[in-house]
Write an enzyme that holds these catalytic residues in place. Structure first.
Site, PDB file in Angstrom:
ATOM      1  N   SER A 146      11.281 -10.072   7.372  1.00  0.00           N
ATOM      2  CA  SER A 146      12.706  -9.767   7.371  1.00  0.00           C
ATOM      3  C   SER A 146      12.874  -8.360   7.917  1.00  0.00           C
ATOM      4  O   SER A 146      11.921  -7.563   7.914  1.00  0.00           O
ATOM      5  CB  SER A 146      13.244  -9.829   5.928  1.00  0.00           C
ATOM      6  N   TYR A 198      12.832  -7.344  -3.248  1.00  0.00           N
ATOM      7  CA  TYR A 198      12.828  -8.255  -2.103  1.00  0.00           C
ATOM      8  C   TYR A 198      12.210  -7.581  -0.876  1.00  0.00           C
ATOM      9  O   TYR A 198      11.351  -8.162  -0.206  1.00  0.00           O
ATOM     10  CB  TYR A 198      14.258  -8.701  -1.783  1.00  0.00           C
TER      11      TYR A 198
END
Length: 247
Positions: free
Chosen positions: A142, A155
């Protein structure tokens, strides 16, 4: 597309979002796709539609947290199509929250799925690819692997871990291509399980300038389609409208 035709591509987290879009696109370009996820009703529907469009596809129920299930998924693909060319380690979750909310159960799930799930995939497919003397592993990280925002610490740490694991694997492999695919904010179900109101609102705001899943699928297709002696080590893809934003 060149170098995609007839390749057997395994995709985790394939019941929706990036995984589903990639399965459809690769099948359209001649790949044989094997879809894995927990929602078998969704998998069955997607596979049926791919077959009706003339593609080749199969599916198996898969929870990436279970290492034995992941091994069985790889063996299913090999038994069904005779080989394993690409693993797209795509399954992931994003239950964002501030650290002081102490949602430790969510931290555990992030680690189990986003990090251990990727490791389970690598552990299951690496011996097969080493015996073949070829293969490709694509891991979904990501833009959160490169920047951290409030409520995103755990995360982002998990996605940095995916980047680090991928880079370490790349340096160890001579005949296996390793690609890190790092999308920016994308319109998917990711984050549907956010229980913190402020974090959910943040994601909602970011999604006003998000990528569509087909754009990310095209990036995966690009990485796979390169000649076998070319490794696309890293792809970072963002929406143009995210200018000035970390994600």
């Amino acid at each position: 597309m060149q170098n995609v035709q007839s390749k057997v591509v395994l995709i985790t987290g394939a019941s929706s979002g990036i995984g589903e879009a990639t399965a459809r696109l690769l099948a359209k370009n001649g790949a044989k796709v094997v879809l894995g996820a927990r929602r078998t009703d969704r998998l069955e529907s997607i596979v049926q539609e791919i077959r009706q469009a003339g593609g080749q596809a199969a599916y198996q129920k898969l929870d990436v947290v279970d290492a034995e299930q992941v091994k069985a998924f790889v063996q299913f693909a090999k038994h069904t199509f005779g080989q394993v060319d690409v693993l797209f380690n795509n399954a992931g979750i994003m239950p964002l929250s501030p650290m002081n909310a102490l949602k430790t159960d969510e931290w555990d799930r992030i680690i189990d799925i986003n990090i251990k799930g990727v490791l389970n995939g690598i552990g299951a497919v690496l011996p097969v690819m080493e015996r073949q003397g070829r293969g490709q592993i694509i891991n979904t990280a990501s833009t959160g692997a490169y920047a951290v925002g409030p409520s995103c610490g755990v995360y982002c740490a998990s996605k940095y871990a995916v980047w680090a694991i991928s880079e370490g694997l790349r340096q160890e492999c001579n005949n296996i291509r390793v690609t890190v695919l790092s999308p920016g904010v994308t319109t998917t179900e990711l984050g549907h399980d956010i229980t913190d109101k402020a974090a959910a609102e943040l994601v909602g705001q970011l999604r006003t300038m998000s990528l569509n899943v087909e754009s990310v699928a095209n990036a995966a297709l690009y990485a796979i389609s390169q000649p076998d002696d070319v490794e696309t080590s890293e792809i970072v893809i963002r929406s143009v409208s995210s200018f000035g934003h970390a994600f």
